[in-house]
Design a protein around this motif. Structure first.
Motif, PDB file in Angstrom:
ATOM      1  N   CYS A   1       0.825  -1.211   0.000  1.00  0.00           N
ATOM      2  CA  CYS A   1       0.000   0.000   0.000  1.00  0.00           C
ATOM      3  C   CYS A   1       0.861   1.264   0.000  1.00  0.00           C
ATOM      4  O   CYS A   1       0.573   2.217  -0.736  1.00  0.00           O
ATOM      5  CB  CYS A   1      -0.936   0.001   1.200  1.00  0.00           C
ATOM      6  SG  CYS A   1      -2.233  -1.247   1.095  1.00  0.00           S
ATOM      7  N   GLN A   2       1.892   1.284   0.802  1.00  0.00           N
ATOM      8  CA  GLN A   2       2.756   2.462   0.858  1.00  0.00           C
ATOM      9  C   GLN A   2       3.528   2.659  -0.441  1.00  0.00           C
ATOM     10  O   GLN A   2       3.680   3.783  -0.906  1.00  0.00           O
ATOM     11  CB  GLN A   2       3.729   2.345   2.035  1.00  0.00           C
ATOM     12  CG  GLN A   2       3.059   2.520   3.370  1.00  0.00           C
ATOM     13  CD  GLN A   2       4.010   2.327   4.534  1.00  0.00           C
ATOM     14  OE1 GLN A   2       5.026   1.648   4.437  1.00  0.00           O
ATOM     15  NE2 GLN A   2       3.672   2.934   5.669  1.00  0.00           N
ATOM     16  N   THR A   3       3.982   1.573  -1.038  1.00  0.00           N
ATOM     17  CA  THR A   3       4.751   1.664  -2.279  1.00  0.00           C
ATOM     18  C   THR A   3       3.915   2.273  -3.394  1.00  0.00           C
ATOM     19  O   THR A   3       4.384   3.151  -4.125  1.00  0.00           O
ATOM     20  CB  THR A   3       5.268   0.274  -2.695  1.00  0.00           C
ATOM     21  OG1 THR A   3       6.126  -0.223  -1.661  1.00  0.00           O
ATOM     22  CG2 THR A   3       6.034   0.343  -4.015  1.00  0.00           C
ATOM     23  N   TYR A   4       2.673   1.824  -3.512  1.00  0.00           N
ATOM     24  CA  TYR A   4       1.834   2.262  -4.627  1.00  0.00           C
ATOM     25  C   TYR A   4       0.769   3.295  -4.233  1.00  0.00           C
ATOM     26  O   TYR A   4      -0.050   3.667  -5.061  1.00  0.00           O
ATOM     27  CB  TYR A   4       1.177   1.046  -5.289  1.00  0.00           C
ATOM     28  CG  TYR A   4       2.188   0.125  -5.920  1.00  0.00           C
ATOM     29  CD1 TYR A   4       3.039   0.577  -6.926  1.00  0.00           C
ATOM     30  CD2 TYR A   4       2.309  -1.200  -5.508  1.00  0.00           C
ATOM     31  CE1 TYR A   4       3.983  -0.271  -7.502  1.00  0.00           C
ATOM     32  CE2 TYR A   4       3.235  -2.052  -6.090  1.00  0.00           C
ATOM     33  CZ  TYR A   4       4.068  -1.580  -7.084  1.00  0.00           C
ATOM     34  OH  TYR A   4       4.989  -2.417  -7.650  1.00  0.00           O
ATOM     35  N   LYS A   5       0.821   3.727  -2.965  1.00  0.00           N
ATOM     36  CA  LYS A   5      -0.132   4.736  -2.474  1.00  0.00           C
ATOM     37  C   LYS A   5      -1.582   4.305  -2.723  1.00  0.00           C
ATOM     38  O   LYS A   5      -2.389   5.026  -3.303  1.00  0.00           O
ATOM     39  CB  LYS A   5       0.152   6.099  -3.105  1.00  0.00           C
ATOM     40  CG  LYS A   5       1.529   6.631  -2.732  1.00  0.00           C
ATOM     41  CD  LYS A   5       1.833   7.952  -3.399  1.00  0.00           C
ATOM     42  CE  LYS A   5       3.133   8.560  -2.965  1.00  0.00           C
ATOM     43  NZ  LYS A   5       4.311   7.727  -2.961  1.00  0.00           N
ATOM     44  N   ILE A   6      -1.882   3.078  -2.263  1.00  0.00           N
ATOM     45  CA  ILE A   6      -3.220   2.512  -2.374  1.00  0.00           C
ATOM     46  C   ILE A   6      -3.657   2.004  -1.005  1.00  0.00           C
ATOM     47  O   ILE A   6      -2.888   2.107  -0.041  1.00  0.00           O
ATOM     48  CB  ILE A   6      -3.263   1.379  -3.435  1.00  0.00           C
ATOM     49  CG1 ILE A   6      -2.201   0.303  -3.140  1.00  0.00           C
ATOM     50  CG2 ILE A   6      -3.049   1.954  -4.841  1.00  0.00           C
ATOM     51  CD1 ILE A   6      -2.176  -0.860  -4.135  1.00  0.00           C
ATOM     52  N   THR A   7      -4.852   1.450  -0.908  1.00  0.00           N
ATOM     53  CA  THR A   7      -5.371   0.972   0.369  1.00  0.00           C
ATOM     54  C   THR A   7      -5.461  -0.550   0.381  1.00  0.00           C
ATOM     55  O   THR A   7      -5.379  -1.202  -0.667  1.00  0.00           O
ATOM     56  CB  THR A   7      -6.772   1.544   0.644  1.00  0.00           C
ATOM     57  OG1 THR A   7      -7.682   0.991  -0.314  1.00  0.00           O
ATOM     58  CG2 THR A   7      -6.778   3.068   0.548  1.00  0.00           C
ATOM     59  N   TYR A   8      -5.677  -1.105   1.567  1.00  0.00           N
ATOM     60  CA  TYR A   8      -5.819  -2.558   1.693  1.00  0.00           C
ATOM     61  C   TYR A   8      -6.935  -3.064   0.781  1.00  0.00           C
ATOM     62  O   TYR A   8      -6.805  -4.117   0.164  1.00  0.00           O
ATOM     63  CB  TYR A   8      -6.119  -2.964   3.138  1.00  0.00           C
ATOM     64  CG  TYR A   8      -5.041  -2.588   4.120  1.00  0.00           C
ATOM     65  CD1 TYR A   8      -3.729  -3.012   3.947  1.00  0.00           C
ATOM     66  CD2 TYR A   8      -5.332  -1.803   5.223  1.00  0.00           C
ATOM     67  CE1 TYR A   8      -2.735  -2.661   4.854  1.00  0.00           C
ATOM     68  CE2 TYR A   8      -4.346  -1.453   6.137  1.00  0.00           C
ATOM     69  CZ  TYR A   8      -3.055  -1.883   5.945  1.00  0.00           C
ATOM     70  OH  TYR A   8      -2.081  -1.533   6.835  1.00  0.00           O
TER      71      TYR A   8
END
Length: 72
Positions: free
Chosen positions: A51-58
């Motif tokens: 999530c942090q790498t791609y700036k997305i959510t679970y």
């Protein structure tokens, strides 16, 4: 209820990211990546790395399904 990483794999396809690149980008070990490919549970810290790498959510990378492993 089974865990599925289909949303993660769809995200990768939509963004032209190979599974190998995703694993490397996120710093995930090969053994852990095998678990993801087999729809097995991994630690929350692994999901957080993605999530942090791609700036997305679970919710963008994992879903729960009533299918059995054989149906996937």
């Amino acid at each position: 209820i089974m865990i599925s990483y289909r949303p993660l794999f769809r995200f990768c396809v939509e963004h032209d990211i190979s599974k190998a690149d995703c694993r490397k980008d996120c710093g995930i070990s090969p053994n852990t990546w095998t678990k993801i490919n087999q729809n097995k549970e991994v630690s929350l810290s692994v999901l957080t790395k993605i999530c942090q790498t791609y700036k997305i959510t679970y919710g963008d990378i994992v879903e729960y399904t009533h299918e059995t492993q054989e149906e996937n």
